[in-house]
Scaffold this active site. Sequence first.
Site, mmCIF file in Angstrom:
data_model
loop_
_atom_site.group_PDB
_atom_site.id
_atom_site.type_symbol
_atom_site.label_atom_id
_atom_site.label_comp_id
_atom_site.label_asym_id
_atom_site.label_seq_id
_atom_site.Cartn_x
_atom_site.Cartn_y
_atom_site.Cartn_z
ATOM 1 N N SER A 153 0.811 -1.215 0.000
ATOM 2 C CA SER A 153 0.000 0.000 0.000
ATOM 3 C C SER A 153 0.846 1.268 0.000
ATOM 4 O O SER A 153 0.488 2.256 -0.647
ATOM 5 C CB SER A 153 -0.938 -0.001 1.214
ATOM 6 O OG SER A 153 -1.826 -1.096 1.152
ATOM 7 N N HIS A 200 0.410 4.441 4.288
ATOM 8 C CA HIS A 200 -0.265 5.139 3.195
ATOM 9 C C HIS A 200 0.230 6.581 3.096
ATOM 10 O O HIS A 200 0.585 7.059 2.008
ATOM 11 C CB HIS A 200 -1.780 5.150 3.414
ATOM 12 C CG HIS A 200 -2.403 3.797 3.302
ATOM 13 N ND1 HIS A 200 -3.771 3.593 3.403
ATOM 14 C CD2 HIS A 200 -1.856 2.573 3.107
ATOM 15 C CE1 HIS A 200 -4.035 2.302 3.258
ATOM 16 N NE2 HIS A 200 -2.891 1.667 3.090
#
Length: 251
Positions: A153, A200
Amino acid sequence: MTQAAVGVVCPECMREQRASAPRTKPAVLTRVRSAAGRGAPVVTYSLIGITLAVFVLQLIPGLGVTDWLYFTPLAVSDIAFQPWRLFTTMFVHSTGLIFHVVLNMYTLWIFGQLLEGLLGRWRFLTLYLLSGLAGSVGVIWLADPNTSVVGASGAIFGLMGAFLVIQRRLGGQTTQLFVLLGINLVIGFVPGFNIAWQAHLGGLLGGALIGFIFVETRKRSQQSLQIWLLVAVGVVLLLLSARYLVFPLAG
């Protein structure tokens, strides 16, 4: 002597025949080079293939692939020193939720094709790896030291961040991408989803910075400057990853 179709061949003759025989290349290598020659996004496909292969290995009991490759801030501290985890975590995913690896690889497939064609193979690979490293650094500075994370991610958000900056600087439409990023960032804060929003955010910021470097040094005369700036980003990220080596946790 070696048995042949028309009798026997002496060792010296056999060596001469082998030396003069035409060399053949593995079919996989030939196909990869052929695809590369056609301009196919071979780096994107390779990253997806490696990640899916690792995921299959994760499913095999007893191998302990996940245990060797996941990331935790403790892996870069006075308690343990396993720096490879800064990078390997982007190739392992949760085995309890196949949606995790499927969604990441689908997003990589979309943005990988776009960015690899736009940046070129080596720049794209650099973007992916440095974004993944930035995601790990985000976990080090924003999460608890005992946190354990897996997934691509951070690198994926880096691709989106870079694409957003490049599109915006070149005058492209970015509204839909802003919405997509906003939704994904908000999901990371939803209780119970167990998503490492720190990775993230770190990957997004790292990718945006690298995208800015690419677009501002895109002239041929600026290639050396671009390389040095990318090296500087990598060095800074590695220095930031040493937080718990500079400020020990033990004791």
